[in-house]
Design a protein around this motif. Structure first.
Motif, PDB file in Angstrom:
ATOM      1  N   UNK A  93       0.867  -1.180   0.000  1.00  0.00           N
ATOM      2  CA  UNK A  93       0.000   0.000   0.000  1.00  0.00           C
ATOM      3  C   UNK A  93       0.896   1.219   0.000  1.00  0.00           C
ATOM      4  N   UNK A  94       0.861   1.962  -1.086  1.00  0.00           N
ATOM      5  CA  UNK A  94       1.786   3.077  -1.297  1.00  0.00           C
ATOM      6  C   UNK A  94       3.231   2.652  -1.009  1.00  0.00           C
ATOM      7  N   UNK A  95       3.888   3.290   0.001  1.00  0.00           N
ATOM      8  CA  UNK A  95       5.298   2.945   0.226  1.00  0.00           C
ATOM      9  C   UNK A  95       5.460   1.771   1.183  1.00  0.00           C
ATOM     10  N   UNK A  96       4.363   1.265   1.760  1.00  0.00           N
ATOM     11  CA  UNK A  96       4.474   0.153   2.704  1.00  0.00           C
ATOM     12  C   UNK A  96       4.439  -1.174   1.948  1.00  0.00           C
ATOM     13  N   UNK A  97       5.527  -1.941   2.086  1.00  0.00           N
ATOM     14  CA  UNK A  97       5.592  -3.237   1.424  1.00  0.00           C
ATOM     15  C   UNK A  97       5.899  -4.295   2.479  1.00  0.00           C
ATOM     16  N   UNK A  98       5.032  -5.301   2.592  1.00  0.00           N
ATOM     17  CA  UNK A  98       5.312  -6.388   3.532  1.00  0.00           C
ATOM     18  C   UNK A  98       5.662  -7.638   2.731  1.00  0.00           C
ATOM     19  N   UNK A  99       6.895  -8.110   2.924  1.00  0.00           N
ATOM     20  CA  UNK A  99       7.328  -9.317   2.230  1.00  0.00           C
ATOM     21  C   UNK A  99       7.366 -10.474   3.206  1.00  0.00           C
TER      22      UNK A  99
END
Lengths: 193, 254
Positions: B90-96
């Motif tokens: 979500x926008x700049x939040x990336x959960x890998x």
């Protein structure tokens, strides 16, 4: 009762008081909403009055007992033990007697805190300290710094003032203890002329 | 802190539970997050339900760990630069997925430690632990330090409140700007420390009169004994841990 036995009973009795002071000091800082922890005064005081061994025991038992309800305190026992030892050694050098000595002691205690606390925070806790200071750490990480850099910077901000205040409080308290009481502790000869 | 406890786990000898505690923490260090989150957490939850302390245990468990776990996951997700599968964006939040696994691994040892320590003290009176340690030849000085501290802390908290009120009555400000509040610190803590230290000698005499330093065998007011189930369980925990660690080393080497 031999002189040595009397000394050691006084020193043993000092330990529970030191632990309670560690706890109550932290609580008073919380009540007064001060931005410092002040939770090692008891350890430093016992180290200064009874020597490194008793200081170390005070530190160890403080964190183990607080660990009964908050187990995340337990790994930090190593920090509190190290502070007790350093305080005891500095007291044996007679450094709690003068302002200059107390200043050197503050620097050494601050240094040993940085050396022992940061590895525990980074390796065991992944950089989190469990207090409000984690917000500072997360902010620093978000700005792109490494975990070590962020943890050390946070510790520098939060611990430095804390340790200096703690040592100087102990310095003033020892000044305020009457000589006839001070005489009963193992390191009394380093304070009385 | 020393109220009576009930339930089947409370009937076990304290040292049996202590062996379990140490085995669990060592295994959590040796194995990865799956041992902690899939074996130990459900197991301690089950044991807490079994011994009838579940709600109180859960409350302390969450209270001790929630903030810590949230921050670790936050840090690991922010620091995660791997190119593993993206779970959420979500926008700049990336959960890998790698960030989550790092977080699980980082928290596993502490989660296990917190779980077993809290369960231990939910089901064990500190007094009983000290008696059982003394039966195994640990010095009575250790018991004195621990038990007397547990009495001392609430006592000193109470006294510090009295001192703070007395100082407020004398005109020391405990509210206001930071400078005022800092000046209130020493008058609040100083008298407490000095009065406690002044009382020390009386305490020392009281203890000595009761034979604290006497070099004879100490007796107990309360007797607790280990039963055969305690010996079987302790041995079982140790053997199981050694076997699991052996298996882990075997897998790791070959």
């Amino acid at each position: 009762m031999s002189k040595a036995a009397k000394y050691s009973t006084m020193a043993i009795l000092l330990i529970p008081i030191g632990i309670a002071i560690n706890y109550v000091g932290g609580q008073i800082a919380l009540i007064l909403k001060l931005p410092v922890f002040i939770d090692v005064i008891g350890t430093i005081l016992v180290g200064a009055l009874a020597g490194p061994l008793f200081g170390a025991i005070t530190g160890l038992v403080t964190n183990l007992i607080l660990g009964i309800t908050a187990p995340t305190w337990i790994p930090y026992a190593i920090v509190n033990v190290a502070i007790g030892i350093v305080a005891g050694l500095c007291a044996k050098k007679g450094w709690f007697k003068t302002v200059k000595g107390a200043f050197i002691t503050s620097v050494l205690i601050w240094l040993i805190t940085q050396l022992t606390a940061n590895p525990v925070t980074v390796y065991l806790f992944g950089g989190v300290t469990g207090s409000g200071s984690s917000f500072i750490t997360s902010f620093l990480i978000a700005t792109g710094q490494s975990l070590w850099q962020s943890v050390i910077t946070t510790a520098l901000i939060t611990e430095t003032v804390d340790k200096f205040i703690s040592v100087f409080i102990v310095f003033f308290i020892i000044k305020a203890i009457p000589a006839r009481t001070l005489l009963k502790f193992p390191l009394a000869k380093h304070y009385l002329d | 802190m020393l109220e009576r406890r009930k339930g089947p786990l409370s009937k076990l000898y304290p040292l049996t539970k202590l062996v379990f505690l140490f085995c669990a923490v060592i295994l959590a260090i040796v194995f990865d997050w799956r041992f902690g989150y899939l074996v130990m957490v459900p197991l301690t939850m089950f044991l807490a339900v079994f011994s009838g302390n579940f709600l109180s245990f859960l409350k302390k468990f969450i209270g001790a760990l929630l903030l810590f776990v949230i921050f670790v996951f936050l840090f690991k997700i922010m620091l995660d630069k791997s190119d593993s599968q993206i779970l959420f964006q979500w926008q700049f939040i990336v959960i890998r997925i790698q960030g989550l696994i790092d977080g699980l691994n980082q928290t596993s040892v502490l989660v296990v430690m917190a779980a077993v320590v809290l369960l231990f003290f939910e089901t064990t009176e500190v007094e009983d632990l000290m008696i059982s340690l003394q039966q195994k030849k640990v010095s009575h000085v250790v018991s004195y330090i621990v038990l007397s501290t547990l009495q001392m802390i609430p006592d000193m908290v109470k006294r510090s409140k009295v001192i703070m009120q007395a100082q407020q009555a004398r005109g020391i400000e405990t509210e206001g700007n930071i400078y005022l509040r800092m000046r209130a610190f020493f008058p609040s803590l100083g008298p407490l420390i000095i009065s406690s230290i002044s009382e020390l000698e009386e305490r020392a005499i009281t203890l000595e009169v009761r034979g604290f330093s006497a070099s004879v065998e100490k007796t107990f007011l309360k007797d607790i004994q280990s039963r055969s189930i305690d010996r079987i369980l302790s041995l079982g925990f140790v053997l199981l841990s050694v076997a699991l660690i052996g298996w882990r080393i075997y897998v790791w080497l070959f």
